[in-house]
Scaffold this active site. Structure first.
Site, PDB file in Angstrom:
ATOM      1  CB  SER A 252      -0.904   0.019   1.243  1.00 55.49           C
ATOM      2  OG  SER A 252      -1.596   1.258   1.344  1.00 55.49           O
TER       3      SER A 252
ATOM      4  CE1 TYR B   8      -4.279  -2.289   5.030  1.00 57.18           C
ATOM      5  CE2 TYR B   8      -3.417  -0.167   4.300  1.00 57.18           C
ATOM      6  CZ  TYR B   8      -3.938  -1.412   4.005  1.00 57.18           C
ATOM      7  OH  TYR B   8      -4.122  -1.789   2.692  1.00 57.18           O
TER       8      TYR B   8
END
Length: 248
Positions: A143, A157
């Protein structure tokens, strides 16, 4: 023989788009899912309707025993493995670090990091030319959060995806001479259901103006980047990262 790919978390979003695109490009596909059997079977049905070959296999990425069973199911059904896309991942509700507890961090790391290591391990054991395999390709879905940090929202995250970036670099060097290439794709703001898990289904609309291309990306655009690493044009790419972020 037809090549076989496993896509984790493939019942929706980027995983589903990748599974469908892989089938369109000639792969037999194992569609992994955690809970939504109906959605996974819909992906399989779509692949079958187009003349492809796919199976849906349930496995919770937070459970190593279930991961082992997932790979055993691939062994039994297909008898080989040529590609792995580590797509399954979770996030929790938006929160600053000061409000995060250790239980939340463990949940994030178990699925987003530990399971990816376990899946890579099982794939390497099957693909490695040193162990009699035919070689293969692993693509980890990271990501842009790994680079941007996601302050005030998902720094846990983001940290988990930073770990995936490091895994990608290390493993690519570890297995390069065993016929296995390991790369990663880093999506940015993508219009999928994961934002609802963070408590803001409309997040893409809110933040799109911070993206140079002024829009969110699609699951299909990320899938296309993932699949590039499986093409002959990517044969000299390992330990590489492809950002699909609209310039963010």
């Amino acid at each position: 023989m037809q090549k076989v790919m496993l896509v984790t978390g493939a019942s929706r979003g980027i995983g589903a788009a990748t599974a469908i695109m892989a089938a369109q490009r000639g792969y037999a596909v194992c569609v992994n899912y955690k809970q939504n059997a109906g959605a996974a079977e819909a992906v399989v049905a779509r692949i079958a309707a187009a003349g492809g070959r796919a199976i849906a296999v349930q496995a919770d990425m937070a459970d190593e025993a279930q991961i082992r069973s997932l790979f055993s199911a691939i062994d039994s059904h297909f008898g080989r493995l040529d590609g792995l896309v580590n797509n399954a991942g979770i996030l929790e509700r938006q929160s600053p670090l000061r409000d995060m507890d250790a239980a939340r961090l463990r949940r994030i790391l178990e699925v987003n990091v530990v399971s990816v290591f376990a899946c890579c391990r099982e794939a390497v054991r099957r693909m490695s030319t040193r162990d009699g395999g035919q070689g293969g390709v692993i693509v980890n879905v990271s990501s842009m959060a790994a680079r941007l940090g996601s302050p005030g929202e998902y720094i846990d995250y983001a940290a988990s995806k930073g770990a995936i970036d490091t895994l990608t670099i290390g493993l690519s060097k570890e297995v390069a001479d065993e016929g296995i290439r390991v790369n990663a794709v880093r999506p940015g703001v993508i219009d999928t259901e994961i934002h609802a898990s963070g408590g803001e289904p409309g997040r893409v609309e809110r933040v799109k103006h911070s993206v140079p291309l002024r829009r969110g990306g699609t699951a299909e655009e990320v899938a296309g980047a993932i699949m590039w690493f499986f093409t002959p044009e990517a044969a000299y790419s390992t330990g590489a990262f492809l950002d699909v972020s609209g310039g963010r």
